[in-house]
Design a protein around this motif. Structure first.
Motif, PDB file in Angstrom:
ATOM      1  N   GLN A 377      10.364   7.263   1.445  1.00 13.53           N
ATOM      2  CA  GLN A 377       8.953   7.133   1.663  1.00 13.53           C
ATOM      3  C   GLN A 377       8.373   7.088   0.463  1.00 13.53           C
ATOM      4  O   GLN A 377       7.562   6.398   0.190  1.00 13.53           O
ATOM      5  N   GLU A 378       8.726   8.146  -0.477  1.00 19.39           N
ATOM      6  CA  GLU A 378       8.320   7.997  -1.934  1.00 19.39           C
ATOM      7  C   GLU A 378       8.485   6.452  -2.785  1.00 19.39           C
ATOM      8  O   GLU A 378       7.567   6.150  -3.188  1.00 19.39           O
ATOM      9  N   LEU A 379       9.681   6.167  -2.562  1.00 23.17           N
ATOM     10  CA  LEU A 379       9.962   5.001  -3.059  1.00 23.17           C
ATOM     11  C   LEU A 379       9.176   3.609  -2.613  1.00 23.17           C
ATOM     12  O   LEU A 379       8.882   2.917  -3.080  1.00 23.17           O
ATOM     13  N   THR A 380       8.729   3.845  -1.338  1.00 24.98           N
ATOM     14  CA  THR A 380       8.112   2.717  -0.719  1.00 24.98           C
ATOM     15  C   THR A 380       7.046   2.857  -1.070  1.00 24.98           C
ATOM     16  O   THR A 380       6.081   1.638  -1.439  1.00 24.98           O
ATOM     17  N   GLN A 381       6.141   4.001  -1.384  1.00 21.53           N
ATOM     18  CA  GLN A 381       4.981   4.262  -1.937  1.00 21.53           C
ATOM     19  C   GLN A 381       4.750   3.630  -3.393  1.00 21.53           C
ATOM     20  O   GLN A 381       3.872   3.023  -3.732  1.00 21.53           O
ATOM     21  N   ASN A 382       5.629   4.152  -4.000  1.00 22.98           N
ATOM     22  CA  ASN A 382       5.491   3.930  -5.437  1.00 22.98           C
ATOM     23  C   ASN A 382       6.533   2.628  -5.838  1.00 22.98           C
ATOM     24  O   ASN A 382       7.781   3.154  -6.074  1.00 22.98           O
ATOM     25  N   TRP A 383       6.138   1.451  -5.853  1.00 21.73           N
ATOM     26  CA  TRP A 383       6.935   0.282  -5.979  1.00 21.73           C
ATOM     27  C   TRP A 383       7.345   0.412  -7.205  1.00 21.73           C
ATOM     28  O   TRP A 383       8.395  -0.468  -7.840  1.00 21.73           O
ATOM     29  N   GLY A 384       6.717   1.065  -8.530  1.00 19.82           N
ATOM     30  CA  GLY A 384       7.191   0.987  -9.717  1.00 19.82           C
ATOM     31  C   GLY A 384       8.535   1.474 -10.127  1.00 19.82           C
ATOM     32  O   GLY A 384       8.974   1.137 -10.917  1.00 19.82           O
ATOM     33  N   LYS A 385       9.025   2.414  -9.195  1.00 19.89           N
ATOM     34  CA  LYS A 385      10.264   3.039  -9.640  1.00 19.89           C
ATOM     35  C   LYS A 385      11.398   2.021  -8.848  1.00 19.89           C
ATOM     36  O   LYS A 385      12.637   2.491  -9.051  1.00 19.89           O
ATOM     37  N   ARG A 386      11.122   0.926  -8.307  1.00 24.68           N
ATOM     38  CA  ARG A 386      12.089   0.091  -7.640  1.00 24.68           C
ATOM     39  C   ARG A 386      12.364  -1.205  -8.720  1.00 24.68           C
ATOM     40  O   ARG A 386      13.246  -1.860  -8.174  1.00 24.68           O
ATOM     41  N   VAL A 387      11.283  -1.131  -9.694  1.00 20.39           N
ATOM     42  CA  VAL A 387      11.732  -2.524 -10.454  1.00 20.39           C
ATOM     43  C   VAL A 387      11.758  -2.094 -11.935  1.00 20.39           C
ATOM     44  O   VAL A 387      11.822  -0.817 -12.183  1.00 20.39           O
ATOM     45  N   LEU A 388      12.322  -3.001 -12.527  1.00 12.78           N
ATOM     46  CA  LEU A 388      12.985  -2.720 -13.816  1.00 12.78           C
ATOM     47  C   LEU A 388      11.997  -2.281 -14.953  1.00 12.78           C
ATOM     48  O   LEU A 388      12.058  -1.353 -15.637  1.00 12.78           O
ATOM     49  N   CYS A 393       0.971   3.642 -15.337  1.00 12.12           N
ATOM     50  CA  CYS A 393       0.256   4.138 -14.441  1.00 12.12           C
ATOM     51  C   CYS A 393       0.964   4.067 -12.892  1.00 12.12           C
ATOM     52  O   CYS A 393       0.638   4.542 -12.149  1.00 12.12           O
ATOM     53  N   VAL A 394       1.836   3.270 -12.842  1.00 12.21           N
ATOM     54  CA  VAL A 394       2.634   2.969 -11.535  1.00 12.21           C
ATOM     55  C   VAL A 394       3.874   3.777 -11.558  1.00 12.21           C
ATOM     56  O   VAL A 394       4.033   4.492 -10.569  1.00 12.21           O
ATOM     57  N   VAL A 395       4.570   3.805 -12.767  1.00  8.05           N
ATOM     58  CA  VAL A 395       5.830   4.699 -12.787  1.00  8.05           C
ATOM     59  C   VAL A 395       5.563   5.945 -12.658  1.00  8.05           C
ATOM     60  O   VAL A 395       6.138   6.918 -12.022  1.00  8.05           O
ATOM     61  N   ASN A 396       4.574   6.413 -13.425  1.00  7.12           N
ATOM     62  CA  ASN A 396       3.996   7.985 -13.208  1.00  7.12           C
ATOM     63  C   ASN A 396       2.778   8.216 -12.369  1.00  7.12           C
ATOM     64  O   ASN A 396       1.796   8.695 -13.136  1.00  7.12           O
TER      65      ASN A 396
END
Length: 448
Positions: A377-388, A393-396
């Motif tokens: 669920q956290e990865l789905t909400q924070n899409w910045g952790k799934r891209v290179l 502000c998105v990653v953190n």
């Protein structure tokens, strides 16, 4: 001279009389009519209203003390920055106009001092002299937010069109502050200013493509770029072992607190791209990637595309078989890379990832185990952790605090003995409490 001793200069007669026929009194010879002397309007008394000195036109009005001090401060800032003469004169003109404007007429002295620095900043930008707001704030010892506020208000009031500068425009002037030329440091540590500037600008541009520059202060990024550029130009053991603090002491500059974090982020970016170099067969880590900076910068666009494509394919391999069709996803990811070849690679990846997120966001494709997994669920909400590469502000992203339920306290709750003992701190309080308990017990027994 008395009237009895006066004589007419024409006929020599002493018959002198007053002539009050006209508004101006005068002495006239009664024999020949010659005017002996005449009065002056300035000598007559005038009982009119008093006029303040500032409203009189007798002398030219002088500038006030604060205006003179402000103009001197503008000259000091201009000479500290070593700007050209026309920039200094333009800044003085802007300061005079802004000082007499009603917006800055009744403000504090600190704000007027900031106004002088903002005039220098606007003049430098109009003359293509790269100066940042942080530099002016450092010279004025003021808050950058206050300097930016006064600057925006000033250019709006004076209707000034001042161009903005990016971080790459300031790199050339910033690199000149580092004393690492052959005349300042030993030969094995020396580096030419032009080559150092070129490599540092390329690193900053690559960091901008990787979203590292977005929303960040420029000084730590520039310092990190100069440090990595200096190490990568001659990656010998002596340079690679030198820390940022020792490098700043060597170059005679003040170290920035967050420059170390920017160095770590840039090394991580270079590591992700260096893994895609096909001819490098050794084990690559973020620590030894500095030796490959030249190759990464030379082929950065192709390496960005390869890294983005490899990352998307690795995500497809990790996805469950029933969730996403690998063939269609692979086709779409490769088509995105080919179609966006003329654009920034990072933007194309982010757009493709957002589209993929929209496809994956269908509730019908989610399994019950995935919905119950908090990490998923956290990865789905924070899409910045799934891209290179993604903006900081998105990653953190900041996590929202969980709201605690309100406590309903009425005052009638029972207090246990252990809770009472937790409030006892000193031996005297313990003895007093024991005596009180004994008295209560005795009184209860007597009453019963």
């Amino acid at each position: 001279m008395s009237r009895a001793s006066m004589r007419c200069p024409g006929c020599g007669s002493s018959n002198i009389v007053d002539d009050d026929l006209y508004c101006q009194a005068q002495l006239v010879c009664a024999d020949c009519g010659s005017v002996v002397s005449e009065g002056s309007l300035a000598e007559e008394s005038f009982n009119g209203p008093d006029i303040s000195y500032s409203r009189t036109t007798a002398v030219t009005r002088k500038p006030c003390v604060n205006l003179i001090q402000g103009l001197e401060r503008v000259k000091e800032i201009s000479r500290i920055l070593r700007v050209r003469r026309e920039i200094e004169e333009l800044a003085l003109t802007y300061y005079k106009q802004a000082y007499e404007h009603e917006t800055f007429l009744h403000v504090t002295l600190q704000r007027k001092e900031i106004l002088g620095g903002c005039c220098v900043l606007a003049s430098c930008r109009q003359q293509r002299w790269p100066i940042t707001v942080g530099t002016i704030s450092c010279l004025l010892n003021g808050d950058p937010a206050a300097v930016g506020e006064v600057y925006q208000e000033m250019i709006k009031v004076l209707n000034i069109q001042a161009p903005t500068f990016s971080v790459t425009d300031v790199m050339e002037a910033h690199c000149q502050e580092y004393k690492v030329s052959p005349g300042h440091v030993p030969e094995e540590l020396a580096e030419d200013s032009k080559g150092l500037t070129k490599r540092a600008i390329a690193l900053v541009e690559l960091a901008a493509d990787s979203w590292i520059v977005t929303g960040r202060q420029p000084l730590p990024i520039m310092m990190a770029a100069v440090y990595l550029a200096w190490q990568s130009l001659k990656p010998n053991a002596q340079r690679l072992k030198m820390s940022l603090e020792k490098f700043c002491k060597l170059a005679k500059v003040q170290k920035s607190k967050t420059a170390g974090t920017r160095i770590t982020e840039m090394k991580g970016m270079l590591y992700k791209l260096g893994k895609e170099i096909p001819w490098y067969k050794e084990v690559l880590t973020p620590d030894n990637v500095v030796s490959l900076v030249g190759d990464v910068l030379q082929h950065r666009f192709s390496l960005l595309r390869r890294a983005l494509k490899s990352h998307e394919l690795s995500l497809l391999e990790k996805c469950p078989a029933g969730q996403v069709n690998p063939s269609s996803a692979e086709t779409s990811s490769s088509s995105d890379v080919s179609e966006d070849a003329g654009q920034t690679p990072v933007k194309s990846s982010v757009n493709a990832e957002k589209e993929k997120q929209g496809r994956d966001g269908d509730e019908s494709l989610k399994s019950p185990s995935e919905e119950s997994n908090p990490q998923t669920q956290e990865l789905t909400q924070n899409w910045g952790k799934r891209v290179l590469f993604a903006p900081p502000c998105v990653v953190n992203a900041k996590r929202k605090r969980a709201e605690r339920p309100p406590l309903h306290v009425t005052g009638d709750e029972e207090i246990s003995d252990s809770e009472i003992e937790s409030y006892i701190r000193t031996p005297q309080e313990a003895r007093d409490f024991a005596m009180m308990q004994e008295k209560l017990f005795t009184s209860n027994n007597e009453s019963s």
